[in-house]
Design a protein around this motif. Sequence first.
Motif, short mmCIF file in Angstrom:
data_model
loop_
_atom_site.label_atom_id
_atom_site.label_comp_id
_atom_site.label_asym_id
_atom_site.label_seq_id
_atom_site.Cartn_x
_atom_site.Cartn_y
_atom_site.Cartn_z
N PHE A 131 -21.65 5.88 -87.23
CA PHE A 131 -23.15 5.88 -87.82
C PHE A 131 -23.99 5.98 -86.68
O PHE A 131 -25.16 6.65 -86.86
CB PHE A 131 -23.33 4.88 -88.63
N ASP A 132 -23.54 5.36 -85.57
CA ASP A 132 -24.34 5.63 -84.38
C ASP A 132 -23.98 6.76 -83.65
O ASP A 132 -25.11 7.52 -83.09
CB ASP A 132 -24.32 4.33 -83.26
N ASP A 135 -25.69 10.02 -85.51
CA ASP A 135 -27.03 9.85 -85.54
C ASP A 135 -27.91 10.82 -84.68
O ASP A 135 -28.60 10.32 -83.96
CB ASP A 135 -27.50 8.37 -85.33
N LEU A 223 -24.92 9.69 -96.64
CA LEU A 223 -24.81 8.28 -95.97
C LEU A 223 -24.08 7.02 -96.61
O LEU A 223 -23.24 6.24 -96.14
CB LEU A 223 -26.10 7.87 -95.03
N VAL A 228 -20.84 11.29 -92.62
CA VAL A 228 -22.01 11.58 -91.39
C VAL A 228 -21.52 12.70 -90.69
O VAL A 228 -22.37 13.48 -89.63
CB VAL A 228 -22.26 10.31 -90.71
N LYS A 294 -26.56 15.16 -90.24
CA LYS A 294 -28.19 15.03 -90.01
C LYS A 294 -28.93 16.23 -89.44
O LYS A 294 -29.89 16.45 -89.34
CB LYS A 294 -28.37 13.89 -89.04
N TYR A 313 -39.02 10.35 -90.66
CA TYR A 313 -38.42 8.95 -91.16
C TYR A 313 -38.88 8.50 -92.34
O TYR A 313 -38.45 7.53 -92.87
CB TYR A 313 -38.75 8.10 -89.99
#
Length: 404
Positions: A131-132, A135, A223, A228, A294, A313
């Motif tokens: 997830f990091d 991103d 997500l 991802v 993403k 965002y």
Amino acid sequence: MVRGVIIFSLFVCGFSLPTRREGFSIFEVPEQIKSHGYQAERHHVTTQDGYILEVHRIPFGRHQSSSDVRRPAVFLMHGLFSASNAYIALGPEFSISYNLADAGFDVWMGNARGNRLSRNHVSLNPDSDKFDFFDFTWEQIGMLDVAAMIDYVLEVTGEEKLHYVGHSQGGTAFLVLNSMRPEYNEKFTSVHLLAGVGYMNHFPNAQLRTTALMTDIIYKTALATGFVEVFPPGFEASLPWGRTTLADRCTGRIDTQHMCEVTGVQHLLREVPDEGSSNLEIFAEDALGGGALKQIAHYGQNIRDRTFRRWNYGILENRRVYGTLTPPAYDLSLITADVTMHYTVSDNLLDERDVLAMAADMPNTVVRKVARESFLHEDFAVAQDVKELVTDFMIESMLKLEKL
């Protein structure tokens, strides 16, 4: 609704992928280059935020191992979910990288963070920290990855400037970098954007524009399922070939197989274009680059909002991150490099009006329409006549600037 979503997500930027299976893995690009009679090098570049990128180099022309004359550097950047192999897939006669090397250039090919050649980081594990690690969008690819690779090429070669070629997302990355870090404009002798995606005020497909309204919902749903990464390592063996297609394997997990359809992979890869329209074929399972979901979502936001701006965002987080309720637009007036925007009227992902608008906002930019009316978005990477229609022009203009 699902059919509309299928058409939407992965189709928004166009794959610049290899055209036919030549029996080599994406991990064997240097070996394939050598098998074609060229010298090849593998380099690694670390970005300021810790991603480790693989870069490939063709320093000389075919059957050459040295040169007594200066060879100007040219850097090529691939499109969405592609990799450096896209620029050699047509073989020695028609591939852009080989054509440039034979014309006297020192050729470098980048790989964006998250694709299977640049799936490394100094501290993050792409599997346990996914997830990091994933991103990011094409903003980070442009502002950090391309910047780091450009600096590395200039340092290794000792050149003050280089030539840049970017297809689709490779063009987006250039626009991001040079608008957000305008000092980089001084590092380019010339720039050739091949269907470089930016402005989306006239996105050409009405159905895609409609489904783009669902971008945020699609991304949040993905997500929630843990999806991802698109085309992770090992996706080739994730499901039995007899019952599934390559598109079904895009997540590498059977429990998230349905997300491939939702994000559009099935639609994009299920058909081969009509004979004569393109050399694009169903891709070899080990030729895909992959990347972050993403990246797709960021394009979707811009299609929905008919603009070219930073990641949205939401109102509250935008205010915290940007100091404004909406994301700032990329200011293309800050791009002062010598740019040629190559485009085609048959592009289903980039409208001629948006190309002309971008060029009008960039002080030193000209446009060039490809001479074949049926030329497609992906043809910049996969059509054999790209040499005749595009590459030869690029080489001639680069040599003219270099006075070679």
